[in-house]
Design a protein around this motif. Structure first.
Motif, PDB file in Angstrom:
ATOM      1  N   ALA A 263       0.815  -1.219   0.000  1.00  0.00           N
ATOM      2  CA  ALA A 263       0.000   0.000   0.000  1.00  0.00           C
ATOM      3  C   ALA A 263       0.845   1.264   0.000  1.00  0.00           C
ATOM      4  N   GLY A 264       2.102   1.171   0.390  1.00  0.00           N
ATOM      5  CA  GLY A 264       2.957   2.348   0.392  1.00  0.00           C
ATOM      6  C   GLY A 264       3.579   2.659  -0.952  1.00  0.00           C
ATOM      7  N   ASP A 265       3.402   1.781  -1.933  1.00  0.00           N
ATOM      8  CA  ASP A 265       3.966   2.019  -3.260  1.00  0.00           C
ATOM      9  C   ASP A 265       3.069   2.993  -4.015  1.00  0.00           C
ATOM     10  N   PRO A 266       3.586   4.145  -4.463  1.00  0.00           N
ATOM     11  CA  PRO A 266       2.726   5.144  -5.120  1.00  0.00           C
ATOM     12  C   PRO A 266       2.016   4.629  -6.361  1.00  0.00           C
ATOM     13  N   SER A 267       2.600   3.650  -7.043  1.00  0.00           N
ATOM     14  CA  SER A 267       1.990   3.169  -8.281  1.00  0.00           C
ATOM     15  C   SER A 267       0.698   2.398  -8.044  1.00  0.00           C
ATOM     16  N   VAL A 268       0.511   1.878  -6.844  1.00  0.00           N
ATOM     17  CA  VAL A 268      -0.698   1.091  -6.555  1.00  0.00           C
ATOM     18  C   VAL A 268      -1.397   1.547  -5.278  1.00  0.00           C
ATOM     19  N   ALA A 269      -0.897   2.589  -4.645  1.00  0.00           N
ATOM     20  CA  ALA A 269      -1.410   2.991  -3.333  1.00  0.00           C
ATOM     21  C   ALA A 269      -2.892   3.344  -3.334  1.00  0.00           C
ATOM     22  N   PRO A 270      -3.418   4.145  -4.290  1.00  0.00           N
ATOM     23  CA  PRO A 270      -4.839   4.538  -4.203  1.00  0.00           C
ATOM     24  C   PRO A 270      -5.786   3.355  -4.144  1.00  0.00           C
ATOM     25  N   MET A 271      -5.591   2.387  -5.035  1.00  0.00           N
ATOM     26  CA  MET A 271      -6.516   1.258  -5.099  1.00  0.00           C
ATOM     27  C   MET A 271      -6.328   0.312  -3.920  1.00  0.00           C
TER      28      MET A 271
END
Length: 568
Positions: A263-271
């Motif tokens: 969840a902390g990875d910006p590429s996938v954090a929103p979803m």
């Protein structure tokens, strides 16, 4: 040793023809057994080894064997030569394992072989192999792994991952699941890649060794993945091997661990953060499972409309009938997230407002579904979406809830007509009356060209029964009449309110507003004429000068009475 042999008189003694006494007893004669001379161990001092490396290996290994086996080992070693390849000595060590008479001796030979190869810096996975031998519990398992290690030439991470995977699959995962898991964990710790670290976390999240095995094996195959979408795909592949029926708790735990880890990875954090929050809002693991895996499957979604669509997909995993409470809770979480985004803030806030006004979870689910569908379709009109959402609430069995929602939406609008109608709705007594009035005002506000207020007032009063709700018509009519200050309109309204009885006042008010509507129609025509002349949309100044009417400074010929009405 002496072996006893009985001679003579046996038959008489058995048949009892002659009593057995000391004089007649059979004699036991002891004959010495032949003694085999001790076997002499073959003399190996004269053996000639074609390669000194093989001789050194054999001498290291001989300490693990008894004398006869030592000789056999030396003889076997003297007959072998090391190939020119780097793995040649390891191949010799692998062949010498057969000298061991049982698994314990073979295991000791394997340990000494790996240590010898490591000390002499022979290229190969020897230290890794020695670590793997500490995993299984039984000697036969360790020997099987040692054979794999000695046959391997791996030195890079890819080779080590393949060796670890082969080691886990060399054991029966049905009867030796704990040993397989231990091998998998040791292999992943040795690799220490992002995928390996994630696999260890996922393994800790499940309860049983049989569930850990497919996770470890999947990530050993994909140990070199580093990007978040790749790790998500590997995690979903591993989770798919767990039963969603009998292992829902563990499969949901795998999904939650994946979401928390990435969840902390910006590429996938929103979803992923959205899926994590929605999963926490529900009560059961099988519900969380569907939400988590849907979020992971669409992990790269970032735009607000896309989040709304994927949120709907996650909500679709929950039954609106049997899981209305959980679906309503998850819907609230989704709308709260959308409220934080500028593109969807308005409609999400409207939905949360409506959800707060109803009593039942099934109503909240229906309202949220309609608003989310509107957001997914790119709609922006709050009133249009609100009317569409309100249509899901029964005006017969849930008039109280529908009324509260309608009044909350009208309070939210900036239209002055809506404010007056809201006051008129509060003047009536029953929810079903307010609901009918709300339907009228929503149609009025959403019209492409809203009609005059007099028409709205006439329709509002017409929605109430003169027979059963005369008192409410009069109360609402008084509020609506406050909109007018023009003398002609006031004369009509005051005349209607001067009647003696409520039912008379109600009919007179309806007639009065219809009369005002005719005046308003004339005013509307004047405004249209003014717009055509001046080209202006905004309110145009209308004044009377020397028997003529000036509209926006343009001289027009109209009736004086129309001028008075319009100027008002």
């Amino acid at each position: 040793m002496l072996a006893p042999i009985r001679l003579g008189g046996v038959w008489d003694w058995i048949t009892g023809k002659k009593s057995r006494t000391e004089e007649t007893a059979d004699l036991d004669v002891y004959v010495p057994e032949p003694v085999q001379p001790p076997a002499c161990a073959p003399d190996t001092s004269a053996l000639v080894f074609p390669d000194p490396r093989v001789e050194a290996l054999c001498r290291d290994l001989s300490g693990a064997l008894s004398s006869p086996s030592k000789s056999l080992l030396m003889q076997r070693g003297a007959s072998l030569q090391v190939a020119r390849s780097q793995s040649g000595l390891a191949a010799v060590a692998l062949e010498l394992l057969d000298v061991g008479r049982n698994d314990e001796e073979k295991l000791e030979l394997a340990r000494r072989s790996l240590q010898h190869l490591q000390v002499h810096q022979v290229p190969g996975p020897w230290s890794f192999g020695r670590e793997l031998l500490k995993g299984p519990r039984y000697a036969s398992q360790k020997v099987a792994i040692a054979q794999l290690v000695l046959a391997s030439t791996a030195t890079e991470a890819a080779g080590l991952a393949g060796l670890g995977l082969a080691a886990t699959r060399a054991l029966d995962s049905t009867y030796h699941a704990a040993d397989v898991c231990t091998l998998g964990e040791k292999s992943l710790r040795r690799l220490d890649t992002p995928a390996a670290r994630l696999a260890l976390k996922l393994g800790q999240s499940v309860r049983y060794d049989t569930q850990k095995i497919p996770i470890y094996e999947t990530f050993l195959e994909q140990f070199d993945k580093t990007l978040a979408p790749e790790l998500v795909a590997a995690g979903l592949q591993a989770a798919s091997q767990l039963s969603s029926t009998y292992a829902a708790q563990d499969r949901a735990a795998v999904g939650r661990t994946l979401l928390e880890h990435l969840a902390g990875d910006p590429s996938v954090a929103p979803m992923l953060s959205l899926g994590l929050e929605m999963g926490r809002a529900v009560r059961y693991d099988n519900q969380r499972l569907g939400i988590y895996e849907t979020a992971l499957s669409s992990c790269q979604t970032k735009d607000p409309v896309g989040l709304a669509r994927q949120g709907q997909a996650m909500l679709a995993q929950l039954s609106p009938t049997y899981a209305a409470q959980d679906r309503a809770a998850a819907s609230t979480v989704l709308l709260q997230r959308l409220k934080k985004l500028p593109e969807t803030e308005s409609l999400a806030d409207l939905a949360l407002l409506m959800l707060a006004e109803v009593r039942y979870d099934s109503q909240k689910v229906a309202l949220a579904d309609e608003v989310l569908a509107a957001i997914s379709q790119g709609q922006t009109s709050e009133l249009s979406v609100a009317r569409q959402a309100m249509s899901t609430i029964s005006s017969t069995y849930a008039a109280q809830d529908l009324n509260r929602v309608a009044m909350a939406v009208l309070e939210r609008t900036d239209n002055p007509d809506a404010k007056i109608v809201l006051a008129a709705m509060r003047a009536v007594r029953y929810d079903n009356q307010r609901v009918e009035m709300a339907k009228v005002v929503f149609n009025h506000l959403l019209a492409s060209e809203p009609p005059p207020f007099s028409q709205l007032a006439a329709e509002l009063l017409g929605s109430l029964s003169t027979t059963y709700a005369a008192q409410d018509i009069v109360a609402a009519g008084r509020v609506l009449s406050g909109r007018y200050s023009n003398p002609r309109a006031r004369a009509l309204l005051d005349g209607a309110l001067s009647k003696q009885y409520d039912h008379q006042k109600a009919e007179a008010l309806k007639e009065a507003f219809r009369g005002i509507q005719e005046i308003d129609d004339d005013v509307t025509e004047i405004k249209k004429m003014a717009k055509a002349v001046t080209g202006q949309d905004q309110t145009t100044t209308i004044a009377e000068t020397q028997g003529a009417v000036l509209v926006g400074g343009v001289r027009l010929r109209v009736r004086k009475v129309d001028c008075e009405t319009a100027a008002a």
